[in-house]
Design a protein around this motif. Structure first.
Motif, mmCIF file in Angstrom:
data_model
loop_
_atom_site.group_PDB
_atom_site.id
_atom_site.type_symbol
_atom_site.label_atom_id
_atom_site.label_comp_id
_atom_site.label_asym_id
_atom_site.label_seq_id
_atom_site.Cartn_x
_atom_site.Cartn_y
_atom_site.Cartn_z
ATOM 1 N N ALA A 1 58.632 -23.147 -52.649
ATOM 2 C CA ALA A 1 59.894 -22.828 -53.324
ATOM 3 C C ALA A 1 60.139 -21.319 -53.309
ATOM 4 C CB ALA A 1 59.849 -23.329 -54.763
ATOM 5 N N ARG A 2 61.402 -20.941 -53.343
ATOM 6 C CA ARG A 2 61.798 -19.533 -53.436
ATOM 7 C C ARG A 2 63.044 -19.497 -54.299
ATOM 8 N NH1 ARG A 2 64.896 -15.324 -50.999
ATOM 9 N NH2 ARG A 2 63.682 -13.487 -50.371
ATOM 10 N N HIS A 3 62.999 -18.747 -55.383
ATOM 11 C CA HIS A 3 64.156 -18.683 -56.281
ATOM 12 C C HIS A 3 64.298 -17.270 -56.810
ATOM 13 C CE1 HIS A 3 66.353 -20.298 -60.123
ATOM 14 N NE2 HIS A 3 67.147 -19.634 -59.320
ATOM 15 N N PHE A 4 65.394 -16.652 -56.445
ATOM 16 C CA PHE A 4 65.755 -15.335 -56.961
ATOM 17 C C PHE A 4 67.029 -15.511 -57.779
ATOM 18 C CE2 PHE A 4 63.683 -11.919 -54.112
ATOM 19 C CZ PHE A 4 62.606 -12.725 -53.785
ATOM 20 N N GLN A 5 67.215 -14.651 -58.771
ATOM 21 C CA GLN A 5 68.532 -14.560 -59.420
ATOM 22 C C GLN A 5 69.043 -13.135 -59.258
ATOM 23 O OE1 GLN A 5 67.967 -16.236 -63.443
ATOM 24 N NE2 GLN A 5 69.186 -17.966 -62.722
ATOM 25 N N GLY A 6 70.350 -13.018 -59.191
ATOM 26 C CA GLY A 6 70.950 -11.692 -59.019
ATOM 27 C C GLY A 6 72.152 -11.517 -59.909
ATOM 28 N N CYS A 7 72.561 -10.272 -60.058
ATOM 29 C CA CYS A 7 73.827 -9.981 -60.742
ATOM 30 C C CYS A 7 74.264 -8.571 -60.379
ATOM 31 C CB CYS A 7 73.714 -10.155 -62.250
ATOM 32 S SG CYS A 7 72.687 -8.933 -63.083
ATOM 33 N N TYR A 8 75.471 -8.242 -60.817
ATOM 34 C CA TYR A 8 76.076 -6.942 -60.492
ATOM 35 C C TYR A 8 76.528 -6.218 -61.761
ATOM 36 C CZ TYR A 8 76.764 -9.427 -56.033
ATOM 37 O OH TYR A 8 76.588 -10.143 -54.890
#
Lengths: 386, 386
Positions: free
Chosen positions: B364-371
Motif C-alpha cells: 500500500a502507498r497513501h499520501f495526503q496533501g494540501c495547499y
C-alpha cells in the motif's frame, strides 16, 4: 469522426474544412485545407500532440510522452490523408493520426490565430445607464441554462442581481456552490457584514465605504464577490457600483499619462489584525497580454503610503486623484438599495463597489458575503457549454 | 515614542536618526536627519499619511481620509520639530504629527529606497548538495520560535522536511493550520494521493510523474504544498525535487534566448474532468518587478498544444526541451523516499517535484496533501515577527 484526443478532452471539434494537400518540408508539414488556408505544423509540434493511447493516458486524458524523449531533429517519413485524417509515420516507427477538426482548431498560422483571438469573449463596458441583468434564485438552482446565462453575464458585464433568495443565514452558500467551492479568507468562508464594536475592517463599521475591490491585499484578488441581504431596516447603506474597466478606459482616453502611471507604479495594500498581516504591492490597473484593461486593484482604506521615486511622486498623486475623482463621477455610478432576499454577485476585480453610511440606531442591517475565484467561474462555464 | 499610526499598524519603528532640519519648498518639505540623509516629502504625501484619529479610524487602523478631498495644491503653513516629532500645520487648519521612526521607515529618497530594497529577503538557491532543513512536528505545534524558523526556511529555500507527524488520516490539517486555513481545490481540502482506477489526474496513478508544479492550470498556483506520508509499503515512488529558480537562473546564464522565450511566450495548461475544465495561459517562467525569477509554472502532463507564431515555434520547443532536460540533470536533483510520519512542505511555485513510478501490487502507498497560499505564509511570518 473523432480521434481519441478529441473525445478525451470533452470537446468535439467540428469539421470546418477538409484536408486536401500535404507538403513535407525539412522541419514542418504544410497542410492545405479545402477552403484554401495553409497551416504549417512543425514535426516537433505534431509528434508532441500525438493523441494515441501510448502518448496520452486515456483515463486521465493527460500526456505521458515528454517531447524531450523524442529526437530534436525528428522528421516524418511519410504523411498522407487517410479517411479524412492526417496520418504521419515517424522515423523510428511511431505513427500519429490527427482529426482534421482538432487540427484546424489548433492550427497556428496567422489567420487561424487571428480568428481565435477575434472569437474570444469581450468585456461589455457600462455606465450609469446600465440595466444590470436580474436572475431568479429558483431558476439558477434548477435550470442549467439559466445558470449558464447568469455566469456569462458575470464574465462579460461583471454585475448581476439575483432575487428570491431565502433569507436564512448561510443560504448564500447554496447558490455559490452552484458555481464551485467558496474561497475562504481570514474573514471566514461566509463573512457577515454588520457594524461591530471591534471591527477589523472599515467594512464592519457603519461608515460609508468608498469604491473599492475586496482583498486588494492578496496576490490574487477574489474573482467573484457575493453580497446577500438578510435584513435591511437601517436608514442608508445603499450599494453603489462602477465599472472599473469603463473608468480605466476613459482615463486612458482622457489622460494617458495618468493611466500609464497607474499601470506601472506599484502601490501597497495592507490589512492588519491581531492574527494576520497581509500586504501586497501591485499596480492599481493591470493589463492583459494584449494591452487591454484586465483588473482594478483599489481600496483607499487599505492602501499603504505611496513609495516611488521623488520625481514620480507628483505624477502618482495626480493619477490617483484623477482615478478616484472619476469613481465619484455620476456618469459611471449605479446606486440601489438592496432588499432582503436579494443579492449582488459581481466581478470583484472589475466592478468596484461602495456603500453609503448607514445609521445602526435606525434598525438592523445584516448582509452575508463570500468569494469565488475566476478560475471556478470559467471552468463552470466551459462545463455547462459542453 | 510612538504616534497613533505606529501603534495602529502593530509595528514599532525604532528611531534610526533624529530630525534636525526642515526646509519648506513650494510642493514639498525637505527633511534633514542627524545622520546627514535628506528626505523630501511632498505635501500631498504628508497630508495623505496623517495618522491623527480624524484621518485614521483607530479601531480598524484604516484610513478614512481620501486625499482627493484635500486641495491638490495644499501647502504647509508651518513645519517644525516638536519633542522629536515632525509637526505640520496645514492651510485650512488641520495639523499632522509624524513619528521620526515611522517617517524614516517610509522615506522615499533614493538612498532610503535602496536600503529597504537591499534588506528584502532573498531566495537561497540550491542544488543536489542541499541539506534541506528538517523540523520536528511537536516543536512546530507548540513553539512559535520553531514555527517561525520553519516558515522562514519555506520562504527562503522553498523545501522543508517535517518528522514525527501522526499517521492518522487528516492529521496534516493540524500542522497546516499552524500557518492558516487550507486552500481548497477541485481535488478537495485534503487530497489523497493513491493509485485509483478512475484517476482524474496522472497524480492518482502509479506512473512516474515528471518534475512539475501543482495546479499550473489556475491563475494563482498554490504557494505551499504539503505531502504527508501515511503508508509507504510499495516499491518505488521516491520523491524528487529540484530548485526551479536555480534551474531558471542557470538557463538564463547558459542560454539567454531560451530563457527569454520561456518568460515571454505563454503556454496553456489544462485539467479537465467530468465536473471541471480549468485552463490557464501563462509563461513558464515569471519575473518580478526587479527582473528576478519569481515563479515556475510547469507540468508536462497538463500542458495544452503550444500556440505561438510559426516563426517562434522552433524557439519555444528548443527552450522547453532545454528546460526539461535541465530538470533531469543530476546536478539539480534531490531524491528521497518518504517514510510514514514524515512530510514535505515546499514552495509549489519554485520547487518542482516529481515521483518515481511505484508498484501498487507490492504494497500500500497513501499520501495526503494540501495547499496554502503564499499570502498566508507571509502574513503568518509577519505576525510571528511582531
Amino acid at each position: 469522426m473523432h480521434t481519441a484526443a478529441a473525445v478525451a478532452d470533452f470537446h468535439t471539434y467540428p469539421l470546418i474544412s477538409a484536408l486536401t494537400h500535404l507538403e513535407r518540408l525539412p522541419d514542418q508539414l504544410r497542410v492545405q485545407w479545402a477552403d484554401g488556408r495553409v497551416s504549417p505544423f512543425h514535426y516537433q509540434w505534431l509528434r508532441d500532440n500525438c493523441p494515441c493511447p501510448q502518448c496520452v493516458y486515456n483515463v486521465t486524458r493527460e500526456q505521458v510522452l515528454e517531447i524531450v524523449d523524442v529526437d530534436e531533429d525528428l522528421v516524418a517519413l511519410d504523411a498522407h490523408i487517410e479517411q479524412g485524417l492526417l496520418c504521419v509515420r515517424w522515423h523510428g516507427g511511431h505513427t500519429s493520426r490527427f482529426d482534421p477538426g482538432w487540427l484546424r482548431a489548433h492550427a497556428y498560422d496567422d489567420e487561424s490565430r487571428a480568428e481565435r483571438l477575434a472569437a474570444k469573449p469581450k468585456s461589455q463596458l457600462w455606465d450609469r445607464a446600465f440595466e444590470w441583468p436580474v436572475f431568479d434564485y429558483a431558476a439558477l438552482m434548477e435550470d442549467p441554462a439559466a445558470l449558464l446565462q447568469w455566469l456569462l453575464a458575470l464574465r462579460d458585464s461583471g454585475l448581476t442581481h439575483v432575487r428570491g433568495v431565502p433569507t436564512e443565514p448561510g443560504s448564500l452558500a447554496l447558490i455559490a456552490k452552484r458555481i464551485s467551492f467558496i474561497r475562504e479568507s481570514n474573514f471566514g468562508v461566509l463573512f457577515n457584514v454588520q457594524s461591530k464594536a471591534d471591527a477589523d475592517s472599515n467594512a464592519y463599521t457603519a461608515f460609508n465605504l468608498p469604491l473599492h475591490s475586496d482583498l486588494p491585499t492578496r496576490e490574487l484578488q477574489p474573482g467573484l464577490q457575493f453580497l446577500h441581504c438578510l435584513v435591511n431596516d437601517a436608514d442608508g447603506g445603499e450599494s453603489i457600483f462602477v465599472d472599473g474597466f469603463a473608468i480605466a478606459n476613459a482615463l486612458r482616453d482622457e489622460d494617458p499619462e495618468a493611466f500609464r502611471a497607474l499601470c506601472e507604479i506599484a502601490v501597497e495594500f495592507r490589512n492588519k489584525d491581531r492574527h494576520s498581516d497581509y500586504r501586497r504591492l501591485a499596480p492599481i490597473i493591470a493589463l492583459d497580454a494584449l494591452g487591454e484593461v484586465a483588473e482594478i486593484r483599489m481600496a483607499n482604506f487599505l492602501r499603504g503610503p505611496f513609495e516611488t521615486s521623488v520625481a514620480q511622486m507628483p505624477l502618482l498623486y495626480r493619477a490617483y486623484r484623477r482615478f478616484i475623482a472619476m469613481t465619484r463621477d455620476e456618469r459611471f455610478r449605479l446606486v440601489k438599495r438592496l432588499n432582503p432576499g436579494e443579492l449582488w454577485c459581481f466581478d470583484n476585480r472589475r466592478t468596484l463597489h461602495a456603500r453609503n453610511a448607514f445609521d445602526p440606531a435606525s434598525g438592523a442591517r445584516h448582509f452575508q458575503g463570500c468569494y469565488i475565484d475566476r478560475d471556478e467561474l470559467l471552468s463552470r462555464i466551459l462545463v455547462l457549454q459542453r
